[in-house]
Motif scaffolding. Structure first.
Motif, PDB file in Angstrom:
ATOM      1  N   ALA A 175      76.980  -0.473  -8.728  1.00 37.97           N
ATOM      2  CA  ALA A 175      75.940  -1.498  -8.784  1.00 37.97           C
ATOM      3  C   ALA A 175      74.792  -1.078  -9.696  1.00 37.97           C
ATOM      4  O   ALA A 175      74.315  -1.874 -10.524  1.00 37.97           O
ATOM      5  CB  ALA A 175      75.414  -1.787  -7.378  1.00 37.97           C
ATOM      6  N   SER A 176      74.330   0.161  -9.560  1.00 39.18           N
ATOM      7  CA  SER A 176      73.181   0.614 -10.364  1.00 39.18           C
ATOM      8  C   SER A 176      73.555   0.789 -11.830  1.00 39.18           C
ATOM      9  O   SER A 176      72.790   0.391 -12.713  1.00 39.18           O
ATOM     10  CB  SER A 176      72.618   1.913  -9.790  1.00 39.18           C
ATOM     11  N   LEU A 177      74.723   1.363 -12.118  1.00 38.79           N
ATOM     12  CA  LEU A 177      75.113   1.583 -13.509  1.00 38.79           C
ATOM     13  C   LEU A 177      75.461   0.279 -14.223  1.00 38.79           C
ATOM     14  O   LEU A 177      75.106   0.090 -15.396  1.00 38.79           O
ATOM     15  CB  LEU A 177      76.308   2.542 -13.578  1.00 38.79           C
ATOM     16  N   ALA A 178      76.147  -0.628 -13.525  1.00 37.60           N
ATOM     17  CA  ALA A 178      76.550  -1.882 -14.163  1.00 37.60           C
ATOM     18  C   ALA A 178      75.344  -2.757 -14.492  1.00 37.60           C
ATOM     19  O   ALA A 178      75.351  -3.482 -15.498  1.00 37.60           O
ATOM     20  CB  ALA A 178      77.520  -2.640 -13.261  1.00 37.60           C
ATOM     21  N   SER A 179      74.311  -2.702 -13.663  1.00 36.02           N
ATOM     22  CA  SER A 179      73.141  -3.555 -13.895  1.00 36.02           C
ATOM     23  C   SER A 179      72.107  -2.905 -14.802  1.00 36.02           C
ATOM     24  O   SER A 179      71.155  -3.570 -15.232  1.00 36.02           O
ATOM     25  CB  SER A 179      72.478  -3.913 -12.558  1.00 36.02           C
ATOM     26  N   PRO A 237      72.113  -1.763 -18.093  1.00 34.18           N
ATOM     27  CA  PRO A 237      71.864  -2.331 -19.434  1.00 34.18           C
ATOM     28  C   PRO A 237      71.082  -3.643 -19.393  1.00 34.18           C
ATOM     29  O   PRO A 237      70.149  -3.838 -20.185  1.00 34.18           O
ATOM     30  CB  PRO A 237      73.274  -2.534 -19.995  1.00 34.18           C
ATOM     31  N   LEU A 238      71.452  -4.536 -18.483  1.00 33.37           N
ATOM     32  CA  LEU A 238      70.727  -5.801 -18.362  1.00 33.37           C
ATOM     33  C   LEU A 238      69.313  -5.564 -17.858  1.00 33.37           C
ATOM     34  O   LEU A 238      68.368  -6.249 -18.282  1.00 33.37           O
ATOM     35  CB  LEU A 238      71.474  -6.749 -17.428  1.00 33.37           C
ATOM     36  N   GLY A 266      63.708  -5.803 -18.790  1.00 34.94           N
ATOM     37  CA  GLY A 266      62.440  -5.080 -18.703  1.00 34.94           C
ATOM     38  C   GLY A 266      61.711  -5.080 -20.032  1.00 34.94           C
ATOM     39  O   GLY A 266      60.494  -5.291 -20.091  1.00 34.94           O
ATOM     40  N   TRP A 267      62.454  -4.833 -21.115  1.00 37.50           N
ATOM     41  CA  TRP A 267      61.853  -4.863 -22.456  1.00 37.50           C
ATOM     42  C   TRP A 267      61.370  -6.265 -22.795  1.00 37.50           C
ATOM     43  O   TRP A 267      60.285  -6.446 -23.353  1.00 37.50           O
ATOM     44  CB  TRP A 267      62.883  -4.400 -23.482  1.00 37.50           C
ATOM     45  N   MET A 275      64.747  -2.485 -10.098  1.00 42.53           N
ATOM     46  CA  MET A 275      65.065  -1.809 -11.354  1.00 42.53           C
ATOM     47  C   MET A 275      64.247  -2.375 -12.505  1.00 42.53           C
ATOM     48  O   MET A 275      63.626  -1.626 -13.279  1.00 42.53           O
ATOM     49  CB  MET A 275      66.566  -1.947 -11.659  1.00 42.53           C
ATOM     50  N   VAL A 276      64.231  -3.682 -12.643  1.00 46.68           N
ATOM     51  CA  VAL A 276      63.524  -4.322 -13.757  1.00 46.68           C
ATOM     52  C   VAL A 276      62.029  -4.032 -13.683  1.00 46.68           C
ATOM     53  O   VAL A 276      61.399  -3.743 -14.711  1.00 46.68           O
ATOM     54  CB  VAL A 276      63.785  -5.843 -13.757  1.00 46.68           C
ATOM     55  N   ARG A 277      61.466  -4.067 -12.502  1.00 52.96           N
ATOM     56  CA  ARG A 277      60.024  -3.837 -12.368  1.00 52.96           C
ATOM     57  C   ARG A 277      59.659  -2.418 -12.793  1.00 52.96           C
ATOM     58  O   ARG A 277      58.663  -2.206 -13.505  1.00 52.96           O
ATOM     59  CB  ARG A 277      59.583  -4.085 -10.926  1.00 52.96           C
TER      60      ARG A 277
END
Length: 230
Positions: free
Chosen positions: A22-26, A28-29, A34-35, A108-110
């Motif tokens: 779950a953590s590795l697959a998400s 890159p996105l 985030g960028w 993750m995004v935050r």
């Protein structure tokens, strides 16, 4: 007497497998979004930000049901994937990983976004002035600057995936050996008389893994910061 039963070992291994996937697959996105949220201004940015963080405020069962309706074998997307590509998420460990990724994605995004916002953009501008292209600047300057946030975001997503319950049990049920993670195994033991010992064993495993992941993340970030200061 072994510490864990064969069924408990299966649940522990499956939880690690699901959380890592779950953590590795998400990731890159997560880096891309985030960028996008940290560096660009565009119409609908506030709406996109709200959608990204929606899993944090919705009940996990609602997210699990939405995944089931959308990606289940009878759902529009799920039926299409099954018919044309043979891909099935519902009631599979891959579906558990998907549900965990969705629930941990906002964290993750935050973390990545905050790290990018705190980075010194003058370094990127200097690299561009010296002739580096956008992609080279991103991979050689931006990503290293955001490294602490990327690590923190990945670890938070991993920890969230390890403890996720509501979305996974709604989307993929609680199938021993296939979708029964630590959380659902603990829930199952709660329904069994005399299951308290197993509950405590699995709970301590979950605490140990999550604590270890957080400590490793802190060590990596501090090592990265010392390397930059050297």
């Amino acid at each position: 007497m072994p510490w864990f039963s064969p069924e408990e070992w299966v649940a522990i291994r499956l939880s690690l497998k699901v959380a890592v996937a779950a953590s590795l697959a998400s990731l890159p996105l997560g880096i891309a979004l985030g960028w996008l949220l940290a560096r660009l201004r565009f119409p609908g940015k506030a709406l996109l930000d709200a959608l990204v963080h929606l899993p944090l405020v919705l009940p996990p069962v609602v997210m699990g049901y939405a995944l089931l309706v959308t990606l289940g074998t009878q759902g529009a997307v799920g039926a299409f994937l099954k018919e044309h590509f043979g891909i099935v998420f519902a009631f599979r460990w891959t579906g558990a990983a998907l549900a965990c990724a969705v629930m941990g994605f906002p964290l993750m995004v935050r973390a990545i976004r905050l790290s990018l916002e705190a980075a010194d953009r003058r370094l990127e501008q200097a690299a561009a002035t010296l002739g580096a292209g956008p992609w080279r600047v991103f991979f050689t300057i931006t990503l290293p600057l955001a490294w602490p946030g990327i690590v923190a975001g990945a670890v938070l997503a991993f920890a969230k995936a390890l403890g996720e319950f509501g979305a996974t049990i709604t989307f993929v049920s609680n199938i021993p050996g296939e979708t029964q993670t630590l959380s659902s195994a603990i829930y199952g033991l709660m329904q069994v008389p005399g299951g308290e010992a197993g509950i405590w064993r699995l709970a301590m495993v979950a605490v140990a893994i999550s604590l270890g992941a957080l400590l490793l993340s802190e060590w990596l970030v501090r090592r990265h910061q010392r390397g930059r200061e050297a």
